[in-house]
Enzyme design. Structure first.
Site, mmCIF file in Angstrom:
data_model
loop_
_atom_site.group_PDB
_atom_site.id
_atom_site.type_symbol
_atom_site.label_atom_id
_atom_site.label_comp_id
_atom_site.label_asym_id
_atom_site.label_seq_id
_atom_site.Cartn_x
_atom_site.Cartn_y
_atom_site.Cartn_z
ATOM 1 N N PRO D 108 21.781 -15.796 14.986
ATOM 2 C CA PRO D 108 20.725 -15.314 14.089
ATOM 3 C C PRO D 108 20.076 -16.446 13.306
ATOM 4 O O PRO D 108 18.982 -16.284 12.777
ATOM 5 C CB PRO D 108 21.469 -14.368 13.150
ATOM 6 C CG PRO D 108 22.877 -14.841 13.161
ATOM 7 C CD PRO D 108 23.122 -15.450 14.510
ATOM 8 N N HIS D 137 13.753 -16.609 -2.436
ATOM 9 C CA HIS D 137 12.778 -16.628 -1.333
ATOM 10 C C HIS D 137 11.357 -16.510 -1.880
ATOM 11 O O HIS D 137 11.142 -16.148 -3.042
ATOM 12 C CB HIS D 137 13.045 -15.471 -0.371
ATOM 13 C CG HIS D 137 14.213 -15.698 0.532
ATOM 14 N ND1 HIS D 137 15.521 -15.479 0.128
ATOM 15 C CD2 HIS D 137 14.296 -16.136 1.826
ATOM 16 C CE1 HIS D 137 16.344 -15.766 1.127
ATOM 17 N NE2 HIS D 137 15.629 -16.174 2.169
ATOM 18 N N LYS D 141 8.558 -11.594 0.911
ATOM 19 C CA LYS D 141 9.717 -11.047 1.623
ATOM 20 C C LYS D 141 9.901 -9.579 1.238
ATOM 21 O O LYS D 141 9.837 -9.227 0.057
ATOM 22 C CB LYS D 141 10.962 -11.853 1.241
ATOM 23 C CG LYS D 141 12.207 -11.478 2.019
ATOM 24 C CD LYS D 141 13.326 -12.490 1.738
ATOM 25 C CE LYS D 141 14.599 -12.116 2.478
ATOM 26 N NZ LYS D 141 14.410 -12.052 3.932
#
Lengths: 251, 251, 251, 251
Positions: D108, D137, D141
């Site tokens: 991933p 982030h 997001k």
């Protein structure tokens, strides 16, 4: 029935020893059976009294203590500094010659965050183009870089060499003296001395587009206690000489 | 009715100029009226066309551009580097001699986080025993320390001197070369060069029991755009020469 | 001739008071003239004995102490917590009615790094799209967020509103409860509780391509002492009531 | 003679695929032999053409691609997201049934700093009283916490449980909603969304007197490339299915 591990503390009147005594006394699975000061003879201890002895005494006293404790049949955890390579080897020979399966741990640092930082830095070193270390201490410290930073840099430099990494990229052509830090095994090390700090180290690793940072902060000598207790609990099942707390961790 | 500020961009085909054009075009209160390249003559602009010109050209071209723009009657925001003190003074003389209340801003850095870090570092410097700077950049950078770090250290050193502070505490007696950084106005500066980084600076200030850290991270030239737009909006109400974005902030 | 400032300490037997006495005694320009405990009457002090009194007593005692010290003709520095707005106003009325130009400082926090972090965060807030606060404390703390973090967020929220900023960008559509922190005046605040920490706060501000971080670390109550001494030295030249150490700094 | 590893890239016209092609082409020990887009059939590849195929296509296409590449006799490195547990098991069955010793890696995340942060966090978790995660982030997001933070917290919670650790100390009695973060497997997780950031995660671990911090910063998709190249080089000597880049590292 699970019995308590019985612990003797040498150097029990010093700052570290006092803290060890408190930590042992406060742990449900440990029993503090002896607090020994400079005038006390560790040779009087026997396996009937104690399972493990913890030595936080002085560089002048610690080697003789360890040999006496081995002869007395105990396991030993040593936090005193100043061990030479020769002194360490004498302990190794002694413990390996003992008929009992005794264990001795000699560790320069019991702070788990510092021990893990060194391990992780060494493991990560092979996977990054660039690596530098910033260590930060109170301004009363006499040496720069710190011993821990030097050891970390050496381990990282060795890991890079073993992985066949090139020298780190660095296009610096104009620099003030000192700006790029000290070179330890090819790893730049920067030493900050700042009022208010205690002992801190940050390892920076860089690849294109990413950075990994591993940092240890030691605020207080309490930081040694979880590592000392862990060593006391595990040294009984690790016969022979162990150098460094890392080997006692399940990693 | 609130009218848009009309903006001409010189150096519109360069990397910074392109980004400025996009930022101006995307701002609801600004209108991009001219994109000028190396062959275009800024002297053709007039107050009937444009209110403000932004110059991101070259060190060789920028001074002539600014004088031409002043003669043309515009306000000017300059981000081009390479200005000498003499060139700056010639612009000052020119703008002060103009009959209109025109404004010129010459700024080495439009990143608000960098400008504010320098200001806060300078203000805080008088209140802490210890201060050090760590600057971190990509490894393709040729100079160490960075110009921003050097300027920050000089401002902090001057603030400490003005406040009558003693030299910083430092008990170092044994050090590897470079470990304690470069000395800039009495402030140690450490330069890290790490693959993956862009441009970062951390100012550390320490007193007994406490630390203040001020850090600027620049990840991308997009970091200049909020400062450029702020300058475009405010230069019209600040006649004369202004050096540095800080003076346009309400602080 | 420069004379020493004579300082009386109320609450001299408490943890903070003891530290204040040591700090005053250790400062070359200050003289510790009285250590007063719970049974001592501050009304016995006169300008012939002392210039400034420092109160680190209890919420129940501090207001009466301040009024008695004002009547006695002294300047007052108050670090005791628990002041209501009404109690503060009673002190303001009293000091303004005094015939002498006396000064009173009531401050919730004397750590310079914390005071400056709040100021810089408030000033910077208007210049960034995004702002969040992370405060980190020991796990024995009962409230979350901390009072300092709440006050910082409120000041930042007010600064953003005054500057006409939009709500912060946040595209979150799927979140676990609590992930995005507590909302204080529109500023997300995150509270970390970690064994080993004391009191820390980090203010993060973001624009396209850049980040500004302002962080205060308080490791020890010693962190209050530079601010207390600064207040003792400056309150004599600031008549009337001052709330918060920030107003005594030259910023 | 050491021959180059021949690499085919599927999804070569996408953002990640384009970057992989550049990275492979720039590596002295690798040879880029095929750039395949959506209309290209991976079944045409043979061991005569290529050693390894890298798949950065789409969740809809990736599983069929992997099966076709296995039938074609190649090793496979998969960076495409959206794999279900069932789809992974179908690949495992297929690769184990193949007559050749082929290897498949499904990962991933190829950023080494992220992979190592997860590993180190999981290893350290058993040795500290307190642990929290802060992930930071960009504000576009949609989910909070991030998938990486959730996976890290789950791994840390499992490691704490396996080590028999008590719940973390937390005396909070009064809290604003959200202040203490989201609870993931007993580990508080805090999600910051800040303009200017990309993808960052900080793991904080605390014991009395000490803190360990492990942080990963991803600034750019370039951060995946060292991990992709490492996988391309090592998958040939790891037959069968491997999930996660960590298993390919020598740790």
């Amino acid at each position: 029935m699970s019995e308590k591990i019985r612990v003797a503390v040498l150097g029990a009147d010093g700052r570290m020893g006092t803290a060890v005594c408190e930590a042992v006394a406060g742990a449900a699975d440990l029993e503090l059976v002896a607090r020994m000061g400079p005038g006390d003879d560790p040779g009087v201890l026997t396996p009937a009294d104690a399972d493990v002895a913890v030595d936080f005494t002085t560089p002048a006293a610690t080697e003789a203590n360890v040999h006496a404790l081995l002869d007395a049949g105990l396991d030993v955890v040593v936090g005193t500094s100043g061990w030479t390579a020769d002194a360490v080897e004498r302990v190794r020979a002694h413990v390996e010659a003992r008929p009992l399966a005794q264990g001795v741990l000699i560790a320069p640092n019991f702070a788990l965050s510092a021990v893990l930082t060194m391990r992780f830095a060494r493991q990560a070193a092979a996977y990054f183009e660039s690596a530098e270390i910033i260590e930060l201490h109170h301004p009363d410290k006499a040496d720069a870089p710190s011993g821990t930073a030097t050891a970390t840099a050496q381990a990282m430099g060795a890991a890079r060499a073993a992985a066949g990494l090139d020298a780190m990229p660095d296009a610096t052509t104009t620099a003030l003296d000192g700006a790029r830090g000290a070179d330890v095994a090819g790893v730049p090390v920067h030493s900050v001395r700042l009022r208010g700090l205690v002992a801190h180290q940050e390892v920076l690793l860089g690849n294109p587009g990413e950075q990994l940072t591993i940092r240890t902060d030691s605020f207080d000598r309490a930081s040694f206690m979880p590592g000392v207790l862990l060593a006391v609990r595990r040294i009984g099942s690790r016969p022979g000489l162990t150098v460094g707390l890392e080997a006692l961790l399940d990693l």
